[in-house]
Design a protein around this motif. Structure first.
Motif, mmCIF file in Angstrom:
data_model
loop_
_atom_site.group_PDB
_atom_site.id
_atom_site.type_symbol
_atom_site.label_atom_id
_atom_site.label_comp_id
_atom_site.label_asym_id
_atom_site.label_seq_id
_atom_site.Cartn_x
_atom_site.Cartn_y
_atom_site.Cartn_z
ATOM 1 N N GLY A 105 0.816 -1.193 0.000
ATOM 2 C CA GLY A 105 0.000 0.000 0.000
ATOM 3 C C GLY A 105 0.856 1.251 0.000
ATOM 4 O O GLY A 105 2.086 1.189 0.056
ATOM 5 N N ALA A 106 0.192 2.421 -0.022
ATOM 6 C CA ALA A 106 0.929 3.690 -0.114
ATOM 7 C C ALA A 106 1.881 3.876 1.065
ATOM 8 O O ALA A 106 3.022 4.330 0.887
ATOM 9 N N GLY A 107 1.429 3.528 2.281
ATOM 10 C CA GLY A 107 2.293 3.686 3.447
ATOM 11 C C GLY A 107 3.507 2.786 3.392
ATOM 12 O O GLY A 107 4.627 3.207 3.684
ATOM 13 N N GLN A 108 3.301 1.519 3.031
ATOM 14 C CA GLN A 108 4.413 0.578 2.917
ATOM 15 C C GLN A 108 5.362 1.000 1.800
ATOM 16 O O GLN A 108 6.590 0.886 1.923
ATOM 17 N N LEU A 109 4.787 1.506 0.698
ATOM 18 C CA LEU A 109 5.590 1.951 -0.442
ATOM 19 C C LEU A 109 6.518 3.081 -0.032
ATOM 20 O O LEU A 109 7.729 3.044 -0.284
ATOM 21 N N GLY A 110 5.967 4.109 0.617
ATOM 22 C CA GLY A 110 6.784 5.227 1.052
ATOM 23 C C GLY A 110 7.847 4.811 2.058
ATOM 24 O O GLY A 110 8.978 5.299 2.026
ATOM 25 N N PHE A 111 7.500 3.868 2.942
ATOM 26 C CA PHE A 111 8.437 3.386 3.961
ATOM 27 C C PHE A 111 9.636 2.689 3.323
ATOM 28 O O PHE A 111 10.795 2.993 3.630
ATOM 29 N N VAL A 112 9.383 1.742 2.407
ATOM 30 C CA VAL A 112 10.475 0.996 1.777
ATOM 31 C C VAL A 112 11.328 1.918 0.912
ATOM 32 O O VAL A 112 12.570 1.844 0.939
ATOM 33 N N LEU A 113 10.695 2.806 0.156
ATOM 34 C CA LEU A 113 11.453 3.722 -0.695
ATOM 35 C C LEU A 113 12.316 4.665 0.132
ATOM 36 O O LEU A 113 13.400 5.064 -0.305
ATOM 37 N N SER A 114 11.866 5.011 1.325
ATOM 38 C CA SER A 114 12.695 5.854 2.179
ATOM 39 C C SER A 114 13.951 5.113 2.638
ATOM 40 O O SER A 114 14.969 5.731 2.950
ATOM 41 N N GLY A 115 13.910 3.768 2.678
ATOM 42 C CA GLY A 115 15.109 2.990 2.966
ATOM 43 C C GLY A 115 16.179 3.200 1.914
ATOM 44 O O GLY A 115 17.374 3.295 2.224
ATOM 45 N N ILE A 116 15.745 3.251 0.643
ATOM 46 C CA ILE A 116 16.684 3.582 -0.436
ATOM 47 C C ILE A 116 17.278 4.961 -0.201
ATOM 48 O O ILE A 116 18.483 5.186 -0.371
ATOM 49 N N GLY A 117 16.428 5.897 0.218
ATOM 50 C CA GLY A 117 16.924 7.245 0.472
ATOM 51 C C GLY A 117 17.921 7.301 1.609
ATOM 52 O O GLY A 117 18.930 8.013 1.535
ATOM 53 N N ILE A 150 12.532 -10.417 -1.240
ATOM 54 C CA ILE A 150 12.081 -10.140 0.130
ATOM 55 C C ILE A 150 10.667 -9.562 0.101
ATOM 56 O O ILE A 150 10.419 -8.541 -0.550
ATOM 57 N N ASP A 151 9.761 -10.192 0.813
ATOM 58 C CA ASP A 151 8.360 -9.766 0.835
ATOM 59 C C ASP A 151 8.000 -8.902 2.041
ATOM 60 O O ASP A 151 7.002 -8.187 2.007
ATOM 61 N N SER A 152 8.796 -8.967 3.093
ATOM 62 C CA SER A 152 8.512 -8.187 4.297
ATOM 63 C C SER A 152 8.969 -6.741 4.116
ATOM 64 O O SER A 152 10.155 -6.490 3.845
ATOM 65 N N PRO A 153 8.070 -5.762 4.247
ATOM 66 C CA PRO A 153 8.485 -4.361 4.110
ATOM 67 C C PRO A 153 9.606 -3.981 5.077
ATOM 68 O O PRO A 153 10.547 -3.279 4.691
ATOM 69 N N GLY A 154 9.528 -4.458 6.324
ATOM 70 C CA GLY A 154 10.555 -4.117 7.306
ATOM 71 C C GLY A 154 11.915 -4.683 6.958
ATOM 72 O O GLY A 154 12.927 -3.987 7.010
ATOM 73 N N LEU A 155 11.959 -5.948 6.572
ATOM 74 C CA LEU A 155 13.224 -6.577 6.206
ATOM 75 C C LEU A 155 13.788 -5.984 4.926
ATOM 76 O O LEU A 155 15.007 -5.773 4.804
ATOM 77 N N LEU A 156 12.920 -5.690 3.964
ATOM 78 C CA LEU A 156 13.380 -5.082 2.710
ATOM 79 C C LEU A 156 13.933 -3.687 2.977
ATOM 80 O O LEU A 156 14.956 -3.285 2.392
ATOM 81 N N PHE A 157 13.296 -2.953 3.850
ATOM 82 C CA PHE A 157 13.762 -1.615 4.240
ATOM 83 C C PHE A 157 15.205 -1.679 4.752
ATOM 84 O O PHE A 157 16.079 -0.930 4.305
ATOM 85 N N VAL A 158 15.465 -2.603 5.673
ATOM 86 C CA VAL A 158 16.804 -2.741 6.257
ATOM 87 C C VAL A 158 17.810 -3.214 5.208
ATOM 88 O O VAL A 158 18.942 -2.701 5.121
ATOM 89 N N THR A 159 17.417 -4.194 4.389
ATOM 90 C CA THR A 159 18.326 -4.758 3.382
ATOM 91 C C THR A 159 18.732 -3.708 2.356
ATOM 92 O O THR A 159 19.899 -3.649 1.934
ATOM 93 N N LEU A 160 17.794 -2.871 1.956
ATOM 94 C CA LEU A 160 18.122 -1.834 0.986
ATOM 95 C C LEU A 160 19.062 -0.790 1.579
ATOM 96 O O LEU A 160 19.938 -0.270 0.881
ATOM 97 N N ILE A 161 18.921 -0.505 2.848
ATOM 98 C CA ILE A 161 19.862 0.426 3.489
ATOM 99 C C ILE A 161 21.288 -0.119 3.417
ATOM 100 O O ILE A 161 22.242 0.615 3.160
ATOM 101 N N VAL A 162 21.427 -1.428 3.612
ATOM 102 C CA VAL A 162 22.749 -2.058 3.615
ATOM 103 C C VAL A 162 23.324 -2.193 2.212
ATOM 104 O O VAL A 162 24.536 -2.018 2.003
ATOM 105 N N THR A 163 22.487 -2.490 1.209
ATOM 106 C CA THR A 163 22.994 -2.849 -0.117
ATOM 107 C C THR A 163 22.924 -1.742 -1.165
ATOM 108 O O THR A 163 23.604 -1.835 -2.187
ATOM 109 N N TYR A 164 22.134 -0.699 -0.932
ATOM 110 C CA TYR A 164 21.969 0.315 -1.974
ATOM 111 C C TYR A 164 23.123 1.320 -1.894
ATOM 112 O O TYR A 164 22.974 2.466 -1.487
ATOM 113 N N THR A 165 24.298 0.860 -2.299
ATOM 114 C CA THR A 165 25.538 1.627 -2.140
ATOM 115 C C THR A 165 25.990 2.336 -3.418
ATOM 116 O O THR A 165 26.962 3.089 -3.406
ATOM 117 N N GLY A 166 25.294 2.099 -4.522
ATOM 118 C CA GLY A 166 25.791 2.556 -5.819
ATOM 119 C C GLY A 166 25.913 4.045 -5.985
ATOM 120 O O GLY A 166 26.798 4.529 -6.688
#
Length: 432
Positions: A272-284, A324-340
């Protein structure tokens, strides 16, 4: 080719170059950080708003890929052209103010569109104005940075700023505005910060003339690339050629991921919109964190090892989005791996700036950025959209991951330019 001084500069006895270090270094960093961050706020706003207008404008995945790519094409043309122009006329501040005003206007006009054609037009014009910014601001930041902060400052300007304003603030603010007032209003709202930034540049930033005698004299005691050989010699450099190739594949990784991740999470994961914004903020968050850390670490360990190691992590982030299907786990994983995006500063600014003469620095930076934007930023996301229509959105993530893997291989061919590593190598050679 020897550096030539324009006749008008010889008569500008009252010109004083911007200082290096001190208070001005920090003021310039803050203004340019905000400026380039807002560039990415504007550029990525369309991606975050796509789920809100895709059906209304009757767009396919290929159309979405084209919308993600068209600013990159215009960005490329402008980056090459304005980089060359700024080196030719040896002026940067006035061009920067004009670019900020232009991309703010065209971003706001994106809210008036009625279909694909008009949206493509305004995004292309916006991309053209935004593409001028990086070749203008990085020479400014490099000149006014002390050597020990060079990589860090350039990384903050190009990487962390985009992550904070484009990656964290962007999805939260634009999604909230779209839900509260409609997606068109989210585009209109970009006018005010754009005008504020133009005024800040006007009042606080001093123009940089790299070929003025006063600047040349100021730089005489700073270890730097010799001002001989010109752009032709720079283009024969292994580092420049490798950075051109890296730019193609890293832009493929970046634009494809940024274009299709919101759609992937909404359509394939059902967020949903809330989960979408949350995960995308992990990239940020990752963007901000690694945008500063990667260049800063490269100041110590070297540009080449940083490019290799952090690009390996970057290749994993699209795979995490698939697996990864869990918004919380995906959020954390993207913080660790989105290094480009931390690596972007290295291959698009720091390494070439430490390789080419100052007199052609903006031209070289614009050429590297432009080459990547044309192929990786424009062509690749459109092809990813076509493949996503033919198969599913997994194709876009696999293309992104594969492109980062190619960057890892290319990075092994880079020649080290970090001052501390070059100095150590010179000392070892002299000791022998």
């Amino acid at each position: 080719m020897a550096t030539t001084i324009p006749a008008r500069d010889e008569q500008s006895a009252d010109y004083v170059p911007p200082p290096r270090g001190g208070r001005y270094e920090n003021v310039l960093l803050a203004v340019l950080f905000s400026t380039f961050g807002f560039v990415f706020f504007d550029r990525l706003a369309l991606n975050y708003l796509t789920p809100f207008f895709k059906d209304e404008l009757n767009l396919s995945n290929a159309d979405v890929g084209l919308l993600g790519g068209i600013p990159a094409l215009a960005w490329a043309v402008a980056g090459i052209s304005v980089g060359f122009l700024s080196d030719r006329i040896d002026r940067r501040k006035s061009l920067l103010i004009a670019a900020i005003c232009a991309f703010t206007l065209f971003s706001a006009l994106s809210g008036l569109v009625g279909g694909l054609a008009s949206l493509l037009l305004f995004r292309a014009l916006m991309g053209g104005a935004e593409g001028a910014v990086l070749p203008l601001i990085q020479p400014m930041m490099m000149h006014s940075s002390t050597p020990r902060r060079r990589g860090l400052n350039m990384g903050l300007v190009q990487g962390s700023s985009a992550g904070l304003l484009g990656g964290i603030v962007g999805p939260i603010v634009t999604v909230w505005l779209a839900e509260s007032y409609g997606w068109r209003f989210a585009f209109y709202a970009t006018v005010i910060p754009g005008l504020v930034l133009a005024l800040l540049v006007l009042k606080l930033v001093r123009d940089l003339r790299l070929r003025h005698p006063a600047t040349v004299a100021m730089d005489a005691d700073v270890p730097d690339v010799p001002s001989t050989g010109g752009l032709g010699a720079a283009l024969r450099s292994r580092n420049v050629v490798i950075c051109l190739l890296i730019s193609v594949f890293y832009l493929t990784w970046f634009v494809t991921t940024q274009t299709f991740t919101p759609l992937y999470l909404a359509e394939m994961k059902g967020f949903g919109a809330g989960q979408l914004g949350f995960v995308l903020s992990g990239i940020g968050i990752a963007w901000v964190l690694w945008g500063a850390l990667v260049p800063g670490i490269s100041d110590r360990v070297g540009r080449k090892p940083a490019m290799i190691g952090f690009s390996v992590l970057a290749a994993l982030s699209p795979l995490a989005i698939i697996g990864i299907d869990s918004p919380g786990l995906l959020f954390v994983t993207l913080i660790v791996t989105y290094t480009g995006l931390g690596c972007f500063t290295l291959f698009m600014a720091t390494i070439p700036a430490e390789t080419v003469p100052r007199a052609v620095m903006a031209t070289a930076l614009g050429l590297i950025m432009g080459t990547g934007e044309i192929v990786g930023g424009f062509v690749a996301p459109y092809l990813a959209g076509l493949l996503s229509d033919a198969f599913n959105l997994n194709a876009s993530m696999l293309i992104s991951s594969g492109a980062a893997a190619v960057v890892v291989l290319l990075s092994f061919a880079l020649k080290e330019t970090a001052p501390i590593r070059v100095a150590r190598r010179t000392q070892r050679a002299e000791a022998q």
